[in-house]
Write a protein that holds these residues in place. Structure first.
Motif, PDB file in Angstrom:
ATOM      1  N   GLU A   8       0.831  -1.210   0.000  1.00 51.14           N
ATOM      2  CA  GLU A   8       0.000   0.000   0.000  1.00 51.14           C
ATOM      3  C   GLU A   8       0.864   1.259   0.000  1.00 51.14           C
ATOM      4  O   GLU A   8       0.575   2.211  -0.714  1.00 51.14           O
ATOM      5  N   ARG A   9       1.938   1.247   0.788  1.00 51.60           N
ATOM      6  CA  ARG A   9       2.848   2.392   0.837  1.00 51.60           C
ATOM      7  C   ARG A   9       3.481   2.620  -0.530  1.00 51.60           C
ATOM      8  O   ARG A   9       3.491   3.740  -1.049  1.00 51.60           O
ATOM      9  N   ALA A  10       3.976   1.570  -1.147  1.00 50.54           N
ATOM     10  CA  ALA A  10       4.612   1.689  -2.466  1.00 50.54           C
ATOM     11  C   ALA A  10       3.603   2.134  -3.517  1.00 50.54           C
ATOM     12  O   ALA A  10       3.941   2.953  -4.392  1.00 50.54           O
ATOM     13  N   ARG A  11       2.396   1.636  -3.439  1.00 50.93           N
ATOM     14  CA  ARG A  11       1.364   2.016  -4.402  1.00 50.93           C
ATOM     15  C   ARG A  11       1.014   3.496  -4.284  1.00 50.93           C
ATOM     16  O   ARG A  11       0.855   4.195  -5.292  1.00 50.93           O
ATOM     17  N   ARG A  12       0.929   3.992  -3.066  1.00 51.01           N
ATOM     18  CA  ARG A  12       0.641   5.427  -2.860  1.00 51.01           C
ATOM     19  C   ARG A  12       1.764   6.273  -3.432  1.00 51.01           C
ATOM     20  O   ARG A  12       1.517   7.319  -4.031  1.00 51.01           O
ATOM     21  N   GLU A  13       2.993   5.853  -3.242  1.00 53.69           N
ATOM     22  CA  GLU A  13       4.137   6.622  -3.752  1.00 53.69           C
ATOM     23  C   GLU A  13       4.181   6.662  -5.274  1.00 53.69           C
ATOM     24  O   GLU A  13       4.615   7.636  -5.857  1.00 53.69           O
ATOM     25  N   ARG A  14       3.712   5.600  -5.930  1.00 51.55           N
ATOM     26  CA  ARG A  14       3.694   5.578  -7.396  1.00 51.55           C
ATOM     27  C   ARG A  14       2.688   6.562  -7.959  1.00 51.55           C
ATOM     28  O   ARG A  14       2.833   7.021  -9.085  1.00 51.55           O
TER      29      ARG A  14
END
Length: 75
Positions: free
Chosen positions: A67-73
């Motif tokens: 979820e963290r990586a997806r938000r950053e993308r």
């Protein structure tokens, strides 16, 4: 089960995932993205643990990191 670990515990879990599972984060992220379309993180975590034989701690850490990586993308 809580999806929240302390930042230190979360970092340690994420760092150990490749050694514990034999799979890196990108592969796990693909597994999560290709899995069922659950709305809640907790549902994804339960599915990941049950479907792939992970402990709930590792499954929760993977979902949280995904979820963290997806938000950053998206920024």
């Amino acid at each position: 089960m809580s999806l929240s670990h302390s930042p230190d515990t979360h970092s340690k879990l994420i760092a150990r995932i490749p050694q514990v599972t034999g799979r890196g984060l990108p592969e796990w992220f693909t597994t999560i993205e290709n899995g069922p379309s659950f709305l809640r993180c907790e549902e994804r975590s339960h599915w990941l643990a049950e479907e792939h034989g992970l402990s709930h701690g590792y499954a929760a850490a993977l979902v949280r990191e995904h979820e963290r990586a997806r938000r950053e993308r998206h920024y």
